[in-house]
Design a protein around this motif. Sequence first.
Motif, PDB file in Angstrom:
ATOM      1  N   TRP A 152      35.806  40.399  36.144  1.00 21.09           N
ATOM      2  CA  TRP A 152      34.862  39.959  37.183  1.00 21.09           C
ATOM      3  C   TRP A 152      35.654  39.358  38.343  1.00 21.09           C
ATOM      4  CZ3 TRP A 152      29.766  40.535  37.906  1.00 21.09           C
ATOM      5  CH2 TRP A 152      29.145  39.712  38.843  1.00 21.09           C
ATOM      6  N   ARG A 153      35.709  40.081  39.462  1.00 20.87           N
ATOM      7  CA  ARG A 153      36.534  39.637  40.583  1.00 20.87           C
ATOM      8  C   ARG A 153      35.740  39.541  41.865  1.00 20.87           C
ATOM      9  NH1 ARG A 153      39.871  44.628  39.934  1.00 20.87           N
ATOM     10  NH2 ARG A 153      40.143  44.370  42.165  1.00 20.87           N
ATOM     11  N   LEU A 182      34.147  37.142  43.144  1.00 22.35           N
ATOM     12  CA  LEU A 182      34.288  35.894  43.881  1.00 22.35           C
ATOM     13  C   LEU A 182      35.695  35.673  44.408  1.00 22.35           C
ATOM     14  CD1 LEU A 182      32.140  33.561  41.583  1.00 22.35           C
ATOM     15  CD2 LEU A 182      31.465  34.730  43.672  1.00 22.35           C
ATOM     16  N   GLU A 183      36.560  36.666  44.257  1.00 24.71           N
ATOM     17  CA  GLU A 183      37.892  36.534  44.832  1.00 24.71           C
ATOM     18  C   GLU A 183      37.813  36.556  46.354  1.00 24.71           C
ATOM     19  OE1 GLU A 183      40.334  39.599  43.305  1.00 24.71           O
ATOM     20  OE2 GLU A 183      40.331  38.860  41.235  1.00 24.71           O
ATOM     21  N   ALA A 184      38.834  36.058  46.986  1.00 20.48           N
ATOM     22  CA  ALA A 184      38.878  36.044  48.445  1.00 20.48           C
ATOM     23  C   ALA A 184      38.888  37.477  48.990  1.00 20.48           C
ATOM     24  CB  ALA A 184      40.116  35.288  48.925  1.00 20.48           C
ATOM     25  N   ASP A 185      38.041  37.725  49.997  1.00 23.14           N
ATOM     26  CA  ASP A 185      37.999  39.008  50.708  1.00 23.14           C
ATOM     27  C   ASP A 185      37.642  40.179  49.785  1.00 23.14           C
ATOM     28  OD1 ASP A 185      38.800  37.625  52.993  1.00 23.14           O
ATOM     29  OD2 ASP A 185      40.917  37.896  52.508  1.00 23.14           O
ATOM     30  N   ALA A 186      36.855  39.921  48.739  1.00 21.29           N
ATOM     31  CA  ALA A 186      36.416  40.989  47.838  1.00 21.29           C
ATOM     32  C   ALA A 186      35.066  41.518  48.301  1.00 21.29           C
ATOM     33  CB  ALA A 186      36.308  40.465  46.410  1.00 21.29           C
ATOM     34  N   TYR A 190      40.120  43.466  53.604  1.00 25.32           N
ATOM     35  CA  TYR A 190      39.208  43.279  52.485  1.00 25.32           C
ATOM     36  C   TYR A 190      39.490  44.345  51.427  1.00 25.32           C
ATOM     37  CZ  TYR A 190      36.838  40.331  55.877  1.00 25.32           C
ATOM     38  OH  TYR A 190      36.556  39.362  56.810  1.00 25.32           O
ATOM     39  N   ARG A 191      39.199  44.021  50.186  1.00 25.66           N
ATOM     40  CA  ARG A 191      39.519  44.941  49.098  1.00 25.66           C
ATOM     41  C   ARG A 191      38.252  45.266  48.307  1.00 25.66           C
ATOM     42  NH1 ARG A 191      44.109  46.755  47.606  1.00 25.66           N
ATOM     43  NH2 ARG A 191      45.131  45.211  48.938  1.00 25.66           N
ATOM     44  N   VAL A 248      36.329  45.942  45.175  1.00 26.14           N
ATOM     45  CA  VAL A 248      36.485  45.601  43.752  1.00 26.14           C
ATOM     46  C   VAL A 248      35.526  46.382  42.862  1.00 26.14           C
ATOM     47  CG1 VAL A 248      37.361  43.294  44.264  1.00 26.14           C
ATOM     48  CG2 VAL A 248      34.896  43.653  43.969  1.00 26.14           C
ATOM     49  N   ASP A 281      30.157  38.303  48.627  1.00 27.68           N
ATOM     50  CA  ASP A 281      29.710  36.937  48.457  1.00 27.68           C
ATOM     51  C   ASP A 281      29.343  36.364  49.828  1.00 27.68           C
ATOM     52  OD1 ASP A 281      29.167  34.636  46.981  1.00 27.68           O
ATOM     53  OD2 ASP A 281      31.151  33.810  47.412  1.00 27.68           O
TER      54      ASP A 281
END
Length: 853
Positions: free
Chosen positions: A146-147, A149-153, A175-176, A178, A192
């Motif tokens: 679960w990613r 909430l990572e930055a720039d996801a 941005y990536r 996910v 997010d």
Amino acid sequence: MRLLLLAQVRFLARAPWSALTALFGVALGVASVVAVHLIGAAVTRSLDAAQPPHLAGLAYLLERPALDDAGYFDLRDAWRNGMAGPFDALVPLIEGHLELEGRRVRVLGADWLAYPVPIPGAGSASANVAGGVGTDVRRAAAVPGWRLLEADAVVADRALGYAEGAPIPIDDRVYRVVALVDGAPEPALYADLPVARRLLGMRGAGLAAVGVVREDTLADWRAALERFMPGISAGLPAPAARAVRLPEGFSARSVAAEQPALAFARSILFNLGALGMLALVVAWYLVYQVALIWVERQRPVFARLHAIGAGRGALGLGFGLNFALLGVFATLAGTGLGVVLADLLLRVSAVAPRSVAVRDALDGIVLLKAAGSGLGVCVLGGLCAFARAIRSADRPRARRPVPWRILLCAGAALLLLAGLRFETSGLVGAFGAVLALCLLATVPLNPMLVRLRRQLTRRAGGVGAGAFGEAALMVRLGMREAVWRPDVVAAALAALVLAVATGIGVGLMVESLRADFARMMSQRLAGDFYVSGPAEVIADVGERLAGQPSVGVLAAYGESRVRVAVDRSAAPAGAAAAASASAEAGRGLPALLGYARFDAAESLRYGYEHPLGAGSALVNERLARALDVRAGDRITVAGASLQVVQVHTGFGDVEPRVLVDLATLPLLGMAPVFDRLTVHLVGPGHSPAAAHALVADLAADFPGIEAVARDALRARAFEIFDRTFAMTRALTLLALVVAVVGLYNALTALRLNQASTQYLLEAQGLGSGGRRLLTLVRGGTLGLLAVAAAAPLGICMAWLLCQVINPRAFGWTIALGLPASGWLPPLALGLLAAVFAGLLPAPREQGGFDAAS
């Protein structure tokens, strides 16, 4: 018990043909149920995968004009203080658009830290059903990988063409992706809340809505019902219909309204599921009628067994075992046939995508449903017939029977009125009204046959000599024999009436819709050919066509997604109060905004005879019904107030739609982006051949576009129309086949019972021609009775389909007509099927109705 079982096995061995025909009919009924379920379950899986991730787990949305962070905090404080709710969680949502690599991409943001939800492709479990809250959503935060909430996801729609893990450079950040999702109404990025705000460059604190998580105590039941009956959620009340406490200015709207395409598809599945049950209902009549015949044939055996100590409960148990065994074989045969039928229906119909694999939906639920259908119909039909026969034998002739028909008709009438009167009953109420109508039409069949028998018996008159006299005798005798045993014939006749009436109802609805669709196509297809494609390519195509001497008028069209709500500020006080309480108030419904140069000719295509001025709008029936607006009302679109000047028919419109003139776009703060062209040819080049030539040239020079001539587009539209209703026609035909099997059994029983009469006629010189005429009249009489009862029932069904079911399911009404192509084929097919059933050779089974035979 051993003697009882041996007696039942011996009877089956002596009556193999009626057992096989009953087995065949029930197997067809099970196949119909299994096929519709497999198609519905496979389509439902694709629908669940298409749920937008920012809405997963939410029950409904709370909205108010100019909603911002301060309004959200006020709402949260009211919730904490018990002045709003009951809610389990509040999720702020935002939305907007950005330009990404020359494309306009929608951005949707949710505070997933407040309520984590499963994202398809991120290793999560499947989403919940119909906007309710399921247990899988609660476990989503613990899913490995679960990613979100990572930055720039970000989560990307597959239509954007990105792979999982791909970087997306925007401004000064990368941005990536996910996870990937499918099925969004337009290409979108999900993120997010703070990431989405940064993507949109939002410096303010505006919010689109506040999502509400509310524990639905019926969520597991809804999910189970949806798995057992795909599409049933379209007929159930939405979670937002429940009363909640809201602060001043807020309104609640169902999450289902955010996904009109999903609601549209589920409505189709619900209708197909209801139609798929038709063959099973007809199969019950078949089993009931066969059981009545078997009880009569075995009455002497039952009397002897009862005399040596067998109780009636044991007799009923043994008799029911016959039908249980029949149900087992019917279930096995019907399940296999249903899989084949599902594949066949998908090939000929446009209801579901060709990529849908029905075998992937073959699971324990299908087998349980097939077993319940086959065994339930057989055992229930057999025991009902046995109980009726026992009651008839015990009841004194002088005592009047309990008027159960009157009570049943009264209950059916109340159900019919409730389904029509209360629109909130939805599709469940509408199909309940159809069921009630069928009961009102078929329950009186037995008394009608009894009365007809008395009238034919009382008729006197001699028969002259010669061929004419023999023919008249055979006609009169055949009519009397057809109605001589009403208790046996009524069940088969009711099955045939239901099958023919459903064919008439569906046929009239389809033909009426075809007539309306043809009129709409004649209005809308005003050009000679049409071009669609990316906006930048369409601009080049427009420049190319503008220089063609054969091109007279070149009309450009575009569309965008907007929010539409009732303009409460312009409504009277009473109407404003009603709109405020409406589930669709607030920022409003998601809708498609179409724009073009609406001169008088363009407006006439939608039934409006004047040019469309700035601030005016045309809306389709789906939007008008959803918001309860009509011509003269005002709506808000992108914050601007527009007046509705016409509600137009939009057959096939999956979503609400608003049409405006280009002069209205500045009021909405929008610039036109054209992705479609309509081309009108003039002069010598105004011909279908010239249109096809230009289409071929454009397709060769601009590979990224789709160009199609008017006649080809019209032919394509009607091909899709015919394929869409191919499945409904196939299911009604299947029910008719089952009904014919039941009628054949009834006629066979009549012929066996009347064998002594035929022997007497043959002894007096009756030839083969007279016997054929007798058989023809016997089947034709029942066929005429069936079509006479089915015609009014079918017309009433058609009215319900056009005026009640279609508006509730799809948002449009159909002008009911009575074209012969809608009612004549089912009537003729029903009559011919009855005659054919009468002409089929009777098997040599032992035993008629009477003990003496």
